[in-house]
Write a protein that holds these residues in place. Sequence first.
Motif, PDB file in Angstrom:
ATOM      1  N   UNK A 173      32.223 -74.317 -44.112  1.00  0.00           N
ATOM      2  CA  UNK A 173      30.854 -73.815 -44.268  1.00  0.00           C
ATOM      3  C   UNK A 173      29.882 -74.516 -43.321  1.00  0.00           C
ATOM      4  N   UNK A 174      28.738 -73.881 -43.071  1.00  0.00           N
ATOM      5  CA  UNK A 174      27.746 -74.532 -42.224  1.00  0.00           C
ATOM      6  C   UNK A 174      27.250 -75.819 -42.883  1.00  0.00           C
ATOM      7  N   UNK A 175      26.940 -76.778 -42.081  1.00  0.00           N
ATOM      8  CA  UNK A 175      26.383 -78.061 -42.524  1.00  0.00           C
ATOM      9  C   UNK A 175      27.336 -78.857 -43.410  1.00  0.00           C
ATOM     10  N   UNK A 176      28.630 -78.620 -43.268  1.00  0.00           N
ATOM     11  CA  UNK A 176      29.617 -79.338 -44.076  1.00  0.00           C
ATOM     12  C   UNK A 176      29.494 -80.849 -43.897  1.00  0.00           C
ATOM     13  N   UNK A 177      29.365 -81.291 -42.660  1.00  0.00           N
ATOM     14  CA  UNK A 177      29.301 -82.735 -42.413  1.00  0.00           C
ATOM     15  C   UNK A 177      28.109 -83.363 -43.131  1.00  0.00           C
ATOM     16  N   UNK A 178      26.968 -82.678 -43.119  1.00  0.00           N
ATOM     17  CA  UNK A 178      25.791 -83.228 -43.810  1.00  0.00           C
ATOM     18  C   UNK A 178      25.978 -83.235 -45.320  1.00  0.00           C
ATOM     19  N   UNK A 179      26.638 -82.209 -45.847  1.00  0.00           N
ATOM     20  CA  UNK A 179      26.905 -82.168 -47.287  1.00  0.00           C
ATOM     21  C   UNK A 179      27.846 -83.311 -47.688  1.00  0.00           C
ATOM     22  N   UNK A 180      28.912 -83.492 -46.933  1.00  0.00           N
ATOM     23  CA  UNK A 180      29.848 -84.577 -47.218  1.00  0.00           C
ATOM     24  C   UNK A 180      29.107 -85.905 -47.209  1.00  0.00           C
ATOM     25  N   UNK A 181      28.268 -86.106 -46.210  1.00  0.00           N
ATOM     26  CA  UNK A 181      27.517 -87.362 -46.104  1.00  0.00           C
ATOM     27  C   UNK A 181      26.593 -87.569 -47.301  1.00  0.00           C
ATOM     28  N   UNK A 182      25.874 -86.535 -47.696  1.00  0.00           N
ATOM     29  CA  UNK A 182      24.932 -86.666 -48.819  1.00  0.00           C
ATOM     30  C   UNK A 182      25.657 -86.916 -50.142  1.00  0.00           C
ATOM     31  N   UNK A 183      26.754 -86.215 -50.373  1.00  0.00           N
ATOM     32  CA  UNK A 183      27.491 -86.418 -51.625  1.00  0.00           C
ATOM     33  C   UNK A 183      28.132 -87.805 -51.634  1.00  0.00           C
ATOM     34  N   UNK A 184      28.734 -88.193 -50.528  1.00  0.00           N
ATOM     35  CA  UNK A 184      29.352 -89.531 -50.449  1.00  0.00           C
ATOM     36  C   UNK A 184      28.300 -90.623 -50.656  1.00  0.00           C
ATOM     37  N   UNK A 185      27.094 -90.413 -50.153  1.00  0.00           N
ATOM     38  CA  UNK A 185      26.007 -91.391 -50.367  1.00  0.00           C
ATOM     39  C   UNK A 185      25.723 -91.578 -51.846  1.00  0.00           C
ATOM     40  N   UNK A 186      25.872 -90.538 -52.628  1.00  0.00           N
ATOM     41  CA  UNK A 186      25.616 -90.627 -54.079  1.00  0.00           C
ATOM     42  C   UNK A 186      26.638 -91.511 -54.767  1.00  0.00           C
TER      43      UNK A 186
END
Length: 188
Positions: A173-186
């Motif tokens: 999906x679009x913006x996958x890398x940013x989603x992974x980063x945001x969830x991992x930050x949590x």
Amino acid sequence: MGRPRSDTTPLQREWAAAEPEVELRFVRWNSPTAGLAEGRCDVAVVRRPLDDDRFRSVVVGLERRVVAFAADDPQWRTRRSLRMAEVSTRPVLVDPIAGTTVPELWPENSRPARTVETGDAEEWLDTIAVGSAVGTSSEATAVHNPRPDVLYRPLADGPPITVRLVWWRDDPPPMLARLVERVADRYR
């Protein structure tokens, strides 16, 4: 997307402010891919490894394992935490589709004498509430499923639950890398 632990609302708000062009909406679907294979989502949160070459995944965090039991349980209701050996003395609920509780969590000589299959979260909670069985799950379950007739306690020696984001290998999906980063930050 399936649900990560207790940070769902802050994550959605943060995402909407930073990435308004891509909606982040959480769905629940009881399948091994948490709705991904069924077309319910573009990225799934799963807590069991997938052995399916159609998908890619990344570990984003670990969650503490908790035990859930009836709120009126005379032996456990005042306890702050429990141990896996104590849990195995009771009938233990197992979700064969997407659950993280399997007899192999316990050493071979101390596995639960009896397991009871369940099909979804509501059935799992109802069975626990009446005292017919106990369950183990991630801390996210306790946050997202509070009930006055069910108590959750940490398992002092419970193995943590690995949380993964999963997506279609050939169609990220679009913006996958940013989603992974945001969830991992949590989870940090």
